[in-house]
Design an enzyme around this catalytic site. Structure first.
Site, PDB file in Angstrom:
ATOM      1  N   HIS A 231       1.072  -0.713   0.153  1.00 41.21           N
ATOM      2  CA  HIS A 231      -0.260   0.199   0.022  1.00 41.21           C
ATOM      3  C   HIS A 231       0.603   1.464  -0.056  1.00 41.21           C
ATOM      4  O   HIS A 231       1.588   1.403   1.361  1.00 41.21           O
ATOM      5  CB  HIS A 231      -0.652   0.117   1.107  1.00 41.21           C
ATOM      6  CG  HIS A 231      -1.944   0.474   0.667  1.00 41.21           C
ATOM      7  ND1 HIS A 231      -2.343   1.945   1.183  1.00 41.21           N
ATOM      8  CD2 HIS A 231      -3.801   0.087   1.056  1.00 41.21           C
ATOM      9  CE1 HIS A 231      -3.210   2.796   1.050  1.00 41.21           C
ATOM     10  NE2 HIS A 231      -4.084   2.072   0.844  1.00 41.21           N
ATOM     11  N   ARG A 276      -2.235   0.306  -7.510  1.00 43.67           N
ATOM     12  CA  ARG A 276      -1.756   0.377  -6.389  1.00 43.67           C
ATOM     13  C   ARG A 276      -0.031   0.408  -6.229  1.00 43.67           C
ATOM     14  O   ARG A 276       1.329   0.998  -6.106  1.00 43.67           O
ATOM     15  CB  ARG A 276      -2.161  -0.097  -5.164  1.00 43.67           C
ATOM     16  CG  ARG A 276      -2.906   0.039  -4.322  1.00 43.67           C
ATOM     17  CD  ARG A 276      -3.973  -0.378  -3.582  1.00 43.67           C
ATOM     18  NE  ARG A 276      -5.022  -0.150  -2.580  1.00 43.67           N
ATOM     19  CZ  ARG A 276      -5.446  -0.407  -1.377  1.00 43.67           C
ATOM     20  NH1 ARG A 276      -5.217  -2.254  -1.997  1.00 43.67           N
ATOM     21  NH2 ARG A 276      -6.747  -0.374  -1.386  1.00 43.67           N
ATOM     22  N   HIS A 335       0.639  -4.586   2.186  1.00 44.85           N
ATOM     23  CA  HIS A 335      -0.408  -4.911   2.524  1.00 44.85           C
ATOM     24  C   HIS A 335      -1.613  -5.979   2.268  1.00 44.85           C
ATOM     25  O   HIS A 335      -2.496  -6.209   3.076  1.00 44.85           O
ATOM     26  CB  HIS A 335      -0.927  -3.404   1.932  1.00 44.85           C
ATOM     27  CG  HIS A 335      -2.319  -2.921   1.887  1.00 44.85           C
ATOM     28  ND1 HIS A 335      -3.173  -2.502   3.403  1.00 44.85           N
ATOM     29  CD2 HIS A 335      -3.579  -2.708   1.188  1.00 44.85           C
ATOM     30  CE1 HIS A 335      -4.234  -2.398   3.093  1.00 44.85           C
ATOM     31  NE2 HIS A 335      -4.226  -2.195   2.703  1.00 44.85           N
ATOM     32  N   ARG A 370      -4.320  -6.630  -7.193  1.00 45.11           N
ATOM     33  CA  ARG A 370      -5.670  -6.257  -6.299  1.00 45.11           C
ATOM     34  C   ARG A 370      -6.394  -5.173  -6.839  1.00 45.11           C
ATOM     35  O   ARG A 370      -5.408  -4.481  -6.668  1.00 45.11           O
ATOM     36  CB  ARG A 370      -6.245  -6.822  -4.874  1.00 45.11           C
ATOM     37  CG  ARG A 370      -7.062  -6.551  -4.282  1.00 45.11           C
ATOM     38  CD  ARG A 370      -7.198  -6.779  -2.344  1.00 45.11           C
ATOM     39  NE  ARG A 370      -6.361  -6.123  -1.999  1.00 45.11           N
ATOM     40  CZ  ARG A 370      -6.529  -5.223  -1.383  1.00 45.11           C
ATOM     41  NH1 ARG A 370      -7.974  -4.119  -1.264  1.00 45.11           N
ATOM     42  NH2 ARG A 370      -6.227  -4.443  -0.651  1.00 45.11           N
TER      43      ARG A 370
END
Length: 506
Positions: A231, A276, A335, A370
C-alpha cells in the site's frame, strides 16, 4: 496429545472470510478456531476502504470485472472475477442485513466512493474509514448468536492431519500450551495473509503466511506467491504495524507530494489514482531520492477529518501529527498477498478435505495486483460459497496420521527475517537482493527446522527470484519489462509417504 472428533467443518480463522463461511455452513455444526479473541489480530477488522460492488445506476458487475482484470495485469481469471462481481450487491445487502451500518445516501441507497483504478465510484464504506471493524463486528455478533457455531479463541493452528491417501482429515490445534488433534469432515483455512513477514506492514504482525506454508507441506498447490501488494500510503511515524491512510483520501482529492510540495505523480487531478503498484513505486522512489513522500489532505479534507476519516485522524493525532494542518508522511507497506493456496470459488483446494478462503487463498480474482476494496468483497462472497460447500462434506474413512507441532521462530530471528523481506523482497526487487534473502532463509531453516514463517518466506522469495519480469505488485529493477505472455507460478510439494509410526487409529 489428545484427540477430538468434530462432526462438521473446522474453520481456522476468525476474520470476515472464516466467519462468513461459518454462518453459511449452518445448520451443520461448525468449529471456528482463531488465534486471538474475535475482532483482534485479523486484517478484516483493520480494513478502512470498504466493500467494492456495483451498487449505483451508473455501474454494472461487468464493468467491475473489467476493472478487476485490468488491475490484475494479465493474471486474473475473468470467470472468477465475474462470479465475484456478480455477487457484489447481494453480498453487501447480506452484510447490511446482519447489521453492518453502511453509509447511506439521501435516498437511502448505499453511498459509494471512488478508489484507485476503479472506473466508477463503487466502494461502500462505513463511517468514512471504519468499514472493516464495523462489518466484522456485525458478523461476530451473528456468530456468537448462531447455535451451530462453536468458537475456540486463542487457538493456534500447528499442523494438518491427513490419511494415507493424502486427504485432510483435521488439524492440530494448540490451546493453553496443550495440543489437540481435531478430526473434522473438512478443514477451511481462513488464516489471512503474510504481511507480518515484512518489517514495514499495515497488517497484524501475527499474519506470517503459516496457513499457506502448512498447505504447501501437505501437498496443496500454491499459486503466484511472489505477488505481494504494497500500500503506497502507510503512515510513516515509526509504528509497527504502520497505520494506514486509506485510499479513499485520494479519492476525495488528497495529493501525494514531496518535501518541497511537488506532486509525485504529476499535476493531473487523477494522477494519484493509478493502480497501487504504480503509486507505491513513486512513493518508494521519492523516499529513496531523499525527497520524502507525504499525503496532503489539508485542502481536500481539512476540517472534516475527525468525522469523515476518524480512524486516520486518530492515528495521526496519536503520533502528534494534525493532518488538518500538516501533510502526512507516508511509505509503502506490505498490505495484501495476492498469491496463496490455489482454491476454487467454493474454497476447494487441490487436496481433498482442505478448503481455503480469504487472503490465504488464491482464487484468480486478484491476479498480479488486487483492485482496491475487492478483498472484503471476496472474503464475504467466497466465504459464503465456501460455507455452503463444506457443509456438504462428509469426511473420509481412512486413518489419520498422528499430527505434529511446528517450532516458533525466535523473536530475534523473526526480526531479521522481516527486515530482510522488506529490504530485499519489497516494492522494488532485483536478483542480488533476492539472493541475499534466500541466504538468510536457508540459514534460518537450519536453525529452526520446520518453522512455518521461514517456509512462507521461501515460497514468496523463491518465486520472486524465478519471475524474471515485472508485473503488477512484482517489480524487478533488473527485469523491468513485462513478458508478452502472462504465466502463473504453480508450486506443489509431494507429501511425505506415511509410515507405521505416523499412523493413528481414529
Amino acid at each position: 496429545m489428545s484427540r477430538l472428533r468434530h462432526d462438521g467443518p473446522l474453520i481456522i480463522g476468525g476474520g470476515l472470510a472464516g466467519l462468513s463461511a461459518a454462518l453459511e455452513a449452518g445448520p451443520r455444526p461448525v468449529l471456528v478456531v482463531t488465534p486471538a479473541p474475535l475482532l483482534q489480530a485479523c486484517s478484516s477488522a483493520w480494513a478502512q476502504g470498504g466493500v467494492a460492488a456495483a451498487l449505483s445506476a451508473k455501474d454494472a458487475p461487468d464493468l467491475h470485472a473489467s476493472d478487476t482484470a485490468a488491475a490484475g495485469a494479465g493474471l486474473v481469471d475473468l470467470a472468477a472475477a465475474r462470479a465475484l462481481t456478480g455477487d457484489g450487491r447481494q453480498t453487501v445487502e447480506w452484510l447490511a442485513g446482519l447489521g453492518a451500518p453502511f453509509d447511506r445516501d439521501d435516498d437511502g441507497g448505499f453511498a459509494v466512493s471512488l478508489e484507485a483504478a476503479h472506473s466508477r465510484a463503487r466502494v461502500a464504506r462505513v463511517g468514512g474509514d471504519g468499514a472493516g471493524r464495523a462489518i466484522l463486528s456485525a458478523l461476530v455478533a451473528s456468530v456468537r448468536a448462531a447455535p451451530h457455531v462453536t468458537v475456540w479463541e486463542n487457538g493456534r493452528l500447528r499442523g494438518l492431519l491427513q490419511d494415507d491417501t493424502g486427504r485432510v482429515r483435521g488439524a492440530v490445534i494448540e490451546r493453553d500450551g496443550r495440543l489437540t488433534e481435531v478430526l473434522a469432515t473438512a478443514v477451511v483455512l481462513a488464516t489471512g495473509g503474510a504481511g507480518g513477514l515484512f518489517a514495514r506492514t499495515t497488517t497484524p504482525g501475527a499474519l506470517l503466511g503459516e496457513g499457506m506454508a502448512l498447505a504447501y507441506r501437505a501437498g496443496a498447490e500454491i499459486l503466484d506467491p511472489e505477488f505481494v501488494q504494497f500500500h503506497p500510503t502507510a503512515i510513516d511515524v515509526g509504528l509497527d504495524p504502520m497505520p494506514l491512510a486509506t485510499e479513499a483520501l485520494r479519492g476525495e482529492g488528497a495529493r501525494l507530494i514531496d518535501a518541497e510540495g511537488r506532486f509525485l505523480l504529476g499535476e493531473d487531478a487523477d494522477a494519484d489514482l493509478k493502480p497501487r503498484d504504480v503509486v507505491a513505486r513513486a512513493v518508494h522512489a521519492a523516499r529513496l531520492d531523499g525527497r520524502g513522500a507525504y499525503l496532503d489532505a489539508r485542502t481536500a479534507v481539512g476540517g472534516a477529518f475527525p468525522h469523515e476519516f476518524p480512524a486516520v485522524f486518530a492515528a495521526c493525532m496519536r503520533a502528534g501529527l494534525d493532518p488538518r494542518e500538516t501533510p502526512i508522511p507516508v511509505a509503502p507497506g506490505a498490505h495484501y498477498h495476492m498469491g496463496g493456496i490455489a482454491a476454487g470459488l467454493d474454497g476447494r483446494t487441490s487436496l481433498h478435505g482442505l478448503f481455503a478462503v480469504g487472503e490465504c487463498a488464491a482464487t484468480g480474482v486478484h491476479g498480479a495486483n488486487r483492485l482496491a476494496s475487492n478483498s472484503l468483497l471476496e472474503a464475504a462472497a467466497f466465504g459464503r460459497r465456501t460455507g455452503r460447500s463444506v457443509a456438504a462434506e462428509t469426511g473420509g474413512q481412512g486413518q489419520a496420521r498422528a499430527g505434529e507441532g511446528r517450532p516458533d521462530l525466535a523473536p530475534e530471528a523473526l526480526t531479521a527475517l522481516r527486515v530482510m523481506m522488506s529490504d530485499s523482497v519489497g516494492v522494488v526487487r532485483d536478483a542480488a537482493g533476492l539472493a541475499r534473502a534466500m541466504v538468510l532463509i536457508e540459514r534460518l531453516e537450519q536453525e529452526a527446522r520446520g518453522a512455518l514463517p521461514v517456509l512462507a518466506a521461501r515460497l514468496i522469495t523463491g518465486a520472486a527470484l524465478e519471475r524474471r519480469e515485472s508485473r503488477g505488485g512484482h517489480y524487478r529493477s533488473d527485469y523491468p519489462q513485462t513478458d508478452t505472455a502472462p504465466r502463473h507460478t504453480r508450486l506443489r510439494r509431494e507429501p511425505e509417504p506415511p509410515t507405521p509410526d505416523t499412523m493413528a487409529a481414529e
